[in-house]
Each structure stands twice: as C-alpha cells, then as structure tokens.
Design a protein around this motif. Structure first.
Motif, PDB file in Angstrom:
ATOM      1  N   TRP A  90      36.037  45.917  28.717  1.00 38.50           N
ATOM      2  CA  TRP A  90      35.377  44.735  27.977  1.00 38.50           C
ATOM      3  C   TRP A  90      33.990  45.044  27.604  1.00 38.50           C
ATOM      4  CZ3 TRP A  90      37.643  40.843  25.337  1.00 38.50           C
ATOM      5  CH2 TRP A  90      36.854  40.055  24.803  1.00 38.50           C
ATOM      6  N   ALA A 129      35.672  37.159  28.235  1.00 38.65           N
ATOM      7  CA  ALA A 129      34.197  37.213  28.251  1.00 38.65           C
ATOM      8  C   ALA A 129      33.617  36.385  29.467  1.00 38.65           C
ATOM      9  CB  ALA A 129      33.623  36.804  26.902  1.00 38.65           C
ATOM     10  N   ASP A 130      34.183  35.154  29.569  1.00 40.96           N
ATOM     11  CA  ASP A 130      33.816  34.287  30.799  1.00 40.96           C
ATOM     12  C   ASP A 130      34.184  35.035  32.013  1.00 40.96           C
ATOM     13  OD1 ASP A 130      32.821  32.610  28.886  1.00 40.96           O
ATOM     14  OD2 ASP A 130      34.454  31.012  28.972  1.00 40.96           O
ATOM     15  N   LEU A 145      29.106  39.561  41.529  1.00 39.83           N
ATOM     16  CA  LEU A 145      29.145  40.940  42.284  1.00 39.83           C
ATOM     17  C   LEU A 145      28.020  41.286  42.978  1.00 39.83           C
ATOM     18  CD1 LEU A 145      31.230  43.221  42.639  1.00 39.83           C
ATOM     19  CD2 LEU A 145      29.961  44.679  41.060  1.00 39.83           C
ATOM     20  N   LYS A 146      28.177  41.358  44.395  1.00 39.34           N
ATOM     21  CA  LYS A 146      27.287  41.716  45.207  1.00 39.34           C
ATOM     22  C   LYS A 146      27.557  42.997  45.910  1.00 39.34           C
ATOM     23  CE  LYS A 146      24.623  38.128  44.191  1.00 39.34           C
ATOM     24  NZ  LYS A 146      23.549  38.221  43.205  1.00 39.34           N
ATOM     25  N   ARG A 197      24.323  28.151  28.810  1.00 47.22           N
ATOM     26  CA  ARG A 197      25.564  28.041  27.983  1.00 47.22           C
ATOM     27  C   ARG A 197      26.416  26.845  28.533  1.00 47.22           C
ATOM     28  NH1 ARG A 197      30.817  29.849  27.307  1.00 47.22           N
ATOM     29  NH2 ARG A 197      30.744  30.534  29.599  1.00 47.22           N
ATOM     30  N   ASN A 222      36.610  45.525  33.528  1.00 44.11           N
ATOM     31  CA  ASN A 222      35.258  44.959  33.346  1.00 44.11           C
ATOM     32  C   ASN A 222      34.317  45.901  32.247  1.00 44.11           C
ATOM     33  OD1 ASN A 222      35.474  42.522  34.771  1.00 44.11           O
ATOM     34  ND2 ASN A 222      34.323  43.595  36.679  1.00 44.11           N
ATOM     35  N   VAL A 231      34.618  38.101  32.814  1.00 41.58           N
ATOM     36  CA  VAL A 231      33.980  39.385  33.080  1.00 41.58           C
ATOM     37  C   VAL A 231      32.356  39.019  33.432  1.00 41.58           C
ATOM     38  CG1 VAL A 231      32.714  41.414  32.093  1.00 41.58           C
ATOM     39  CG2 VAL A 231      35.096  40.817  31.548  1.00 41.58           C
ATOM     40  N   ARG A 232      31.762  37.980  32.767  1.00 42.85           N
ATOM     41  CA  ARG A 232      30.522  37.622  32.805  1.00 42.85           C
ATOM     42  C   ARG A 232      30.500  37.069  34.429  1.00 42.85           C
ATOM     43  NH1 ARG A 232      30.171  33.908  29.484  1.00 42.85           N
ATOM     44  NH2 ARG A 232      29.732  35.093  27.665  1.00 42.85           N
ATOM     45  N   GLU A 233      31.492  36.220  34.541  1.00 39.17           N
ATOM     46  CA  GLU A 233      31.443  35.480  36.235  1.00 39.17           C
ATOM     47  C   GLU A 233      31.467  36.500  37.261  1.00 39.17           C
ATOM     48  OE1 GLU A 233      31.582  31.899  38.053  1.00 39.17           O
ATOM     49  OE2 GLU A 233      31.537  32.138  35.860  1.00 39.17           O
ATOM     50  N   HIS A 234      32.232  37.677  36.825  1.00 34.39           N
ATOM     51  CA  HIS A 234      32.523  38.854  37.794  1.00 34.39           C
ATOM     52  C   HIS A 234      31.211  39.661  37.940  1.00 34.39           C
ATOM     53  CE1 HIS A 234      35.076  42.508  39.271  1.00 34.39           C
ATOM     54  NE2 HIS A 234      34.375  41.990  40.136  1.00 34.39           N
ATOM     55  N   LEU A 235      30.387  39.826  36.946  1.00 30.95           N
ATOM     56  CA  LEU A 235      29.246  40.832  36.763  1.00 30.95           C
ATOM     57  C   LEU A 235      28.167  39.954  37.123  1.00 30.95           C
ATOM     58  CD1 LEU A 235      29.731  42.882  33.699  1.00 30.95           C
ATOM     59  CD2 LEU A 235      30.150  43.442  36.082  1.00 30.95           C
ATOM     60  N   ILE A 236      27.933  38.587  37.305  1.00 30.74           N
ATOM     61  CA  ILE A 236      26.947  37.898  37.916  1.00 30.74           C
ATOM     62  C   ILE A 236      27.153  37.810  39.328  1.00 30.74           C
ATOM     63  CG2 ILE A 236      26.039  35.578  38.149  1.00 30.74           C
ATOM     64  CD1 ILE A 236      26.514  35.210  35.220  1.00 30.74           C
ATOM     65  N   GLN A 274      29.097  37.410  23.870  1.00 27.87           N
ATOM     66  CA  GLN A 274      30.361  38.288  24.031  1.00 27.87           C
ATOM     67  C   GLN A 274      30.459  39.141  25.316  1.00 27.87           C
ATOM     68  OE1 GLN A 274      31.748  40.341  20.492  1.00 27.87           O
ATOM     69  NE2 GLN A 274      29.758  39.694  19.627  1.00 27.87           N
ATOM     70  N   MET A 275      29.563  39.008  25.947  1.00 27.84           N
ATOM     71  CA  MET A 275      29.551  39.839  27.295  1.00 27.84           C
ATOM     72  C   MET A 275      30.002  41.216  26.831  1.00 27.84           C
ATOM     73  SD  MET A 275      28.448  39.344  30.096  1.00 27.84           S
ATOM     74  CE  MET A 275      28.064  40.496  31.499  1.00 27.84           C
ATOM     75  N   ARG A 324      31.334  50.576  40.690  1.00 25.39           N
ATOM     76  CA  ARG A 324      31.905  49.418  41.254  1.00 25.39           C
ATOM     77  C   ARG A 324      31.649  48.048  40.663  1.00 25.39           C
ATOM     78  NH1 ARG A 324      29.041  46.087  44.842  1.00 25.39           N
ATOM     79  NH2 ARG A 324      26.688  46.173  44.657  1.00 25.39           N
ATOM     80  N   TYR A 352      22.842  46.325  40.580  1.00 25.69           N
ATOM     81  CA  TYR A 352      23.869  46.386  41.412  1.00 25.69           C
ATOM     82  C   TYR A 352      23.823  47.396  42.639  1.00 25.69           C
ATOM     83  CZ  TYR A 352      26.410  43.771  37.924  1.00 25.69           C
ATOM     84  OH  TYR A 352      26.774  42.883  36.748  1.00 25.69           O
TER      85      TYR A 352
END
Lengths: 519, 78
Positions: free
Chosen positions: A89, B67-68, B77-78, A357, A86, B70-75, A166-167, A472, A383
């Motif tokens: 990227w 990108a999808d 993540l709790k 999106r 993560n 990583v975005r999914e993971h970061l959105i 692009q995240m 994390r 977070y």
C-alpha cells in the motif's frame, strides 16, 4: 513481538527463496536470447545452414529455460499482497506503473515474438523471423528494466511525495523514478551480467559436446559467439559495477561499509581484497574488524569516490554522524540517533494528522502534514529502537561481495581463455581437464549472479524502502504458521521445478551430443 | 477494401492454426507444456485462491479503509 519477528523472518526467507529461484532463470533468458539472436543473424547474413542448426540447438535450450522460468515471478507479486500488505500500500502508486508496463511487455513478448521464434520457421520470411528473435531479446531486456526500476526505487526512493491522506507515496516525477542513476546503473549491471551467464552456459555445454567428440564444429562455433558476448558482457559488467559502487557510496553508504566490513573509515581507505571477519566484532566496540585480511591501499577510496585520498565512512562513523573535509569534499552525515528522533517526530506528526482527520480539523491536518514532510526522509528510523538496528548483516554482505568480485575476475580470465583457445589453441580443447573446467564454470557463474543479488538485497537491510520503511513495518498482520507452511511448500515446488528443468536440459543435451547436429 | 476485410476475418483462424501447427511440431513441447500448465495451475488455482489472498482487498472494501488500516498499523507499531 516474538510472533511479529517470526512473521517478518519467515516472510523474508520466503521472499528471498522465491526471488533467488526466479533469478536462476532470468539471467539465462537474458543471455541466451541475445546469443541466439546473434547466431541467427549469422545465418541470415551467410545463409550457411550450419548457423541455422546451431541457432535451433540453443533456441531449444532457451525454450526449456523459458518454459520452466515463466510465471515464477508472479509468486513474488502474490507475496507482496499477502505478506507485505503495508509495504504494497505504502509504495503502490510508485510500483504500479513500472510493474504494469512490465506485465504488458511480458504479455506481448510471450504471446507474440516467442511464438514466432519457435513456431514461425518456414511460415514467415527469414527477415521476419530474425526480427522476432531480436524483438524477443529486446523484450526480455525491457521487461527486466521495469522490475529493476522498481527495485532501484526501493534502494533509492526518488521522484515521489508522501500523501498522509492516502497513506502512500505518490509519484511526482516518473522520469526521476525511471531514470534515477541507481536504476540506470542497476539495469545495465544486471542485464550485462545476464549476457555473461548465458555465454558461460553456452561455452560450458559446448565443452560437454567436445567431450563427446561428435559435434566439434558446432561447439567451436558456439564458443566463438558466446566468447565474444561473454567478453563484452564481463567487461561492461565490471564497468557498471564500478558505477554501482559509486552510487552505493552516495545513497547507501551503510551498505558499502557492510560490504567492506569497515567500521572506522579514513582518507585513502584501503580495499579488503581477501579477508576473514572477526565474528565477535560488534558496531561500537573496540575489537578489530578483521582476523586476517589482504588490503589494496587506497582501493576503496578509488572504487567508491574515484579519488585515492577521499574519505569513506565506516559503520561506526555513519552511526555517530560525521562532518569533515577531505581533499575538498565536505562529508556530513546525520547521526543515527538524530535520524531516529526525526523519524519519531514524523510518526508523531502522522498520529496528530490522524487525530485531526478524525476531528475534522483541516487546519491541524495541514500543520501535521507539514511536520511529516519536514522529517519524512527519516520516517523509517522512527521504528528503530537502537541505531545498531540499522546495520545490515555484515558477514553475509561482506562474503557475498567477495564471492561476486572474485568469481567476476575469474570469469574475465575464463572468457579470455575461451577466446584464445578457439582462435589460437584449439588443441587445448581436447584436454579433458580444460573441458571439465568449462563445464564447472556454469555453476560458478550462477553462484556469482546470486551472490550479487545477496549483496544488493541483504546489504540494504533492515530497509524494505531505504530510510522510509524497515521490514518489520512492511509486514501484514498474518500468522507466522501460514508463512512457514507456504515457505516449505515453495521449497518442495521449486525443487521439483528445478529438477524438471535440469533433467529436461540434460536429457536434451545428451540427446544432441549423440547425433551429428549438422547432418 | 473487401480483400482487406476478408483478410481480417480469416486472421483469427490463421493465428489459431499458426499456434496449433506450432504446438504439434514441437519436439520437447509436451513435457514443457505439462510443466507450464501444472505450474500455472498451482500458481493461480492453489496459491492465489487459497494461500495468497491480497490481505487488504480481502479485509477492506474501499481505498480509504485500506489507507486507514495501514495508517493505524504504522502509527501503533512499536
């Protein structure tokens, strides 16, 4: 959650292990390359064969260290891709340029100049060989520059914009990334400390040669060169260390507070010279931070702000948020509770962006992107479940800082003493205790160097990227078992590697001590 | 010009000999090269191939998919 934390902790431990082992080799490469270049320059200018033989002696040690250390840094890049995907990227666009430049420098350095340095005797002219030696020293430093630029960006993210499509963070201004004050200070502080480490190594090994009573002229001449390099290095390291403190107080005040074990700051804040932290002290409680301490009045205000009356915030001040005027300075910090709220708003906006999106709603995407941008500077705080999660490990940071500073002070005296002895009191170089002290200082300088790394990296926890990404959130979705396995594998491999380096070096030094090097 | 092209043609051989002679004349070289080669073999043939895949490259084919993910993971993540 437990498994996630386990992956985070093991990955952090693995990265720390790899980086710290890599860092055993790097400063010696930086320092020895310069010292060898100076020695060869003396040979070039005087044509005195003594300097050629001395150059070759230390070049051999440089070669052993380089061979054992080369490519250990690549493992860190593997870990980025596997454990920290993560993060990789998220920052890829920023890290790509400096690391690519570093790779190019390292490639040309390793394949060209070092080859001429080691294989070029009698095959190229003296001038060309000397140029290759200096270019090797320069290449080592430039190679380090780009790694330190990348590291500095993690401590002080600048020159980029976040692109939710692009995240990832996209570089907006390369100059701002490469020439940020944090990067410039970090570069000089780190490289100059490498000069000190290389100098102590040369002086320490020279003390061993003196103990063997065979190569006095080699040892004394080596100490003269290393002593001046080390003296210049330690003075400039202290100067840039002062610059680092100012930068840390500006961009990472929580790290500075942890370095000092400071919970509530004041105007004219003292500096803890030596102290013992209260292990029961927690942020937000009323316990004393120190069990015992010797404080230098106004020292921290002078160190951090160059103003004896300036206010320096502590951990609790930063968590609560402060706003006051001290000696003309207005200090305003956003409370950590507000930062967490802002971070959560940015993350909600990111989720809305994703939903828009998927729905193909460009207008909603643009609106969500604006909301992300508004709160992005606190993105990572979203977070955190509590403001206290943003406090780094105080004990480790506090003690590592003191070890670094005290060892640095000792190294200044050590260099002064080494120069005094070789120029004024060479008889002292016959005393076994003095020589043993010189030899033992080799361990101290490495401890000092690693302690500096601990201050810089532990002090910025929990952030992988300051304020934007905690550890994390940076981690990959992988099993903790596989990280544990590779951690222990590295323990074995690195131990073998270090044992090989030490045994080859000791063997070569012993061999050299048994012959007349100048014959 | 012909001298220059002859020089260019002989350059790879000269460089090869430069390295070969250098390796042969090294005194500590054999041990160091053994260390370097073993280390590089462990790093690239064991660590990279079997233990340290690039997770995103392995699991996703395109940059958009990465990108999808990583975005999914970061959105979430709790």
């Amino acid at each position: 959650m437990n498994d996630l934390m386990s992956v985070v902790d093991w990955s952090r431990a693995q990265f720390a292990l790899t980086a710290m082992v890599h860092w055993l080799f790097v400063p010696l490469t930086i320092g020895l390359s310069l010292i060898v270049a100076v020695m060869e320059t003396k040979w070039y200018r005087t044509r005195d064969e003594k300097w050629l033989k001395i150059t070759k002696l230390w070049m051999k040690m440089f070669g052993i260290n380089f061979a054992c250390g080369v490519a250990t840094g690549i493992i860190l890049e593997f870990e980025f891709g596997t454990n920290w995907s993560n993060y990789s990227w998220f920052v890829g666009d920023i890290f790509g340029a400096p690391l690519a430049i570093e790779g190019i420098f390292a490639f040309f350095l390793e394949s060209t100049f070092i080859a001429v340095m080691f294989f070029g005797w009698k095959k190229v002219s003296r001038g060309f060989h000397l140029a290759a030696t200096w270019l090797t020293a320069l290449g080592v430093v430039l190679s380090a520059l780009w790694i330190l630029v990348a590291n500095a960006w993690m401590q002080y993210p600048a020159g980029m914009e976040f692109d939710p499509a692009q995240m990832r963070n996209v570089m907006a201004d390369f100059g701002e990334v490469a020439m940020s004050p944090v990067a410039v200070n970090k570069f000089f502080h780190t490289v100059l400390s490498g000069w000190v480490l290389g100098a102590v190594y040369v002086i320490g090994v020279s003390c061993y040669l003196l103990m063997k009573k065979r190569n006095r002229e080699v040892a004394v001449s080596s100490i003269k060169v290393a002593g001046w390099v080390g003296m210049a290095g330690i003075l400039l390291t202290m100067w840039t260390g002062d610059g680092s403190a100012v930068e840390v107080s500006r961009v990472q005040p929580m790290k500075l507070a942890a370095m000092e074990g400071l919970y509530r700051g004041e105007c004219g804040q003292g500096l803890v010279g030596v102290g013992i932290l209260n292990p029961d002290k927690k942020p937000g409680d009323d316990r004393d931070a120190m069990l015992w301490g010797f404080e230098i009045p106004k020292g921290l205000s002078i160190l951090a702000k160059h103003n004896p009356d300036a206010f320096v915030p502590g951990i609790d001040d930063l968590i609560d948020g402060i706003e006051l005027t001290a000696d003309g300075d207005t200090i305003h910090t956003v409370s950590y509770a507000e930062r967490i709220e802002a971070g959560k708003r940015a993350q909600t906006a990111l989720a809305d962006y994703e939903a828009a999106r998927k729905a193909g709603d460009d207008a909603a995407m643009a609106l969500a992107a604006e909301r992300i941008k508004a709160d992005y500077q606190y993105f990572g705080y979203g977070y955190l479940e509590s403001p206290y999660e943003a406090v780094p490990p105080v004990g480790l940071t506090f003690y590592a800082f003191r070890i670094m500073v005290m060892a640095g002070g000792y190294l200044l005296l050590f260099m002064a003493l080494a120069l005094f002895m070789v120029y004024r009191k060479q008889a002292w170089l016959d005393k076994k205790l003095v020589l043993l002290g010189g030899l033992a200082t080799i361990a101290i300088v490495w401890i000092c160097s690693e302690a500096g790394w601990v201050v810089a990296e532990v002090g910025r926890q929990p952030w992988v990227i300051q304020d934007l990404m905690p550890s994390r959130a940076a981690i990959s979705s992988i099993e903790s078992g596989s990280v544990q396995f590779t951690f222990w594998l590295f323990v074995v491999v690195f131990t073998l590697l270090l044992a090989a380096e030490v045994s080859i070096m000791v063997h070569e030094i012993k061999k050299e001590s048994k012959r007349n090097i100048l014959d | 010009m012909s001298d220059f092209s002859t020089y260019l043609k002989s350059l790879p051989v000269k460089v090869f000999r430069f390295y070969l002679d250098g390796f042969r004349s090294m005194t500590v070289g054999k041990k160091l090269w053994a260390i370097i080669l073993i280390k590089l073999a462990v790093i690239f043939l064991v660590l990279k191939l079997f233990l340290f895949p690039d997770v995103l490259d392995r699991d996703y084919d395109t940059d958009d998919a990465k990108a999808d993910a990583v975005r999914e993971h970061l959105i979430n993540l709790k």
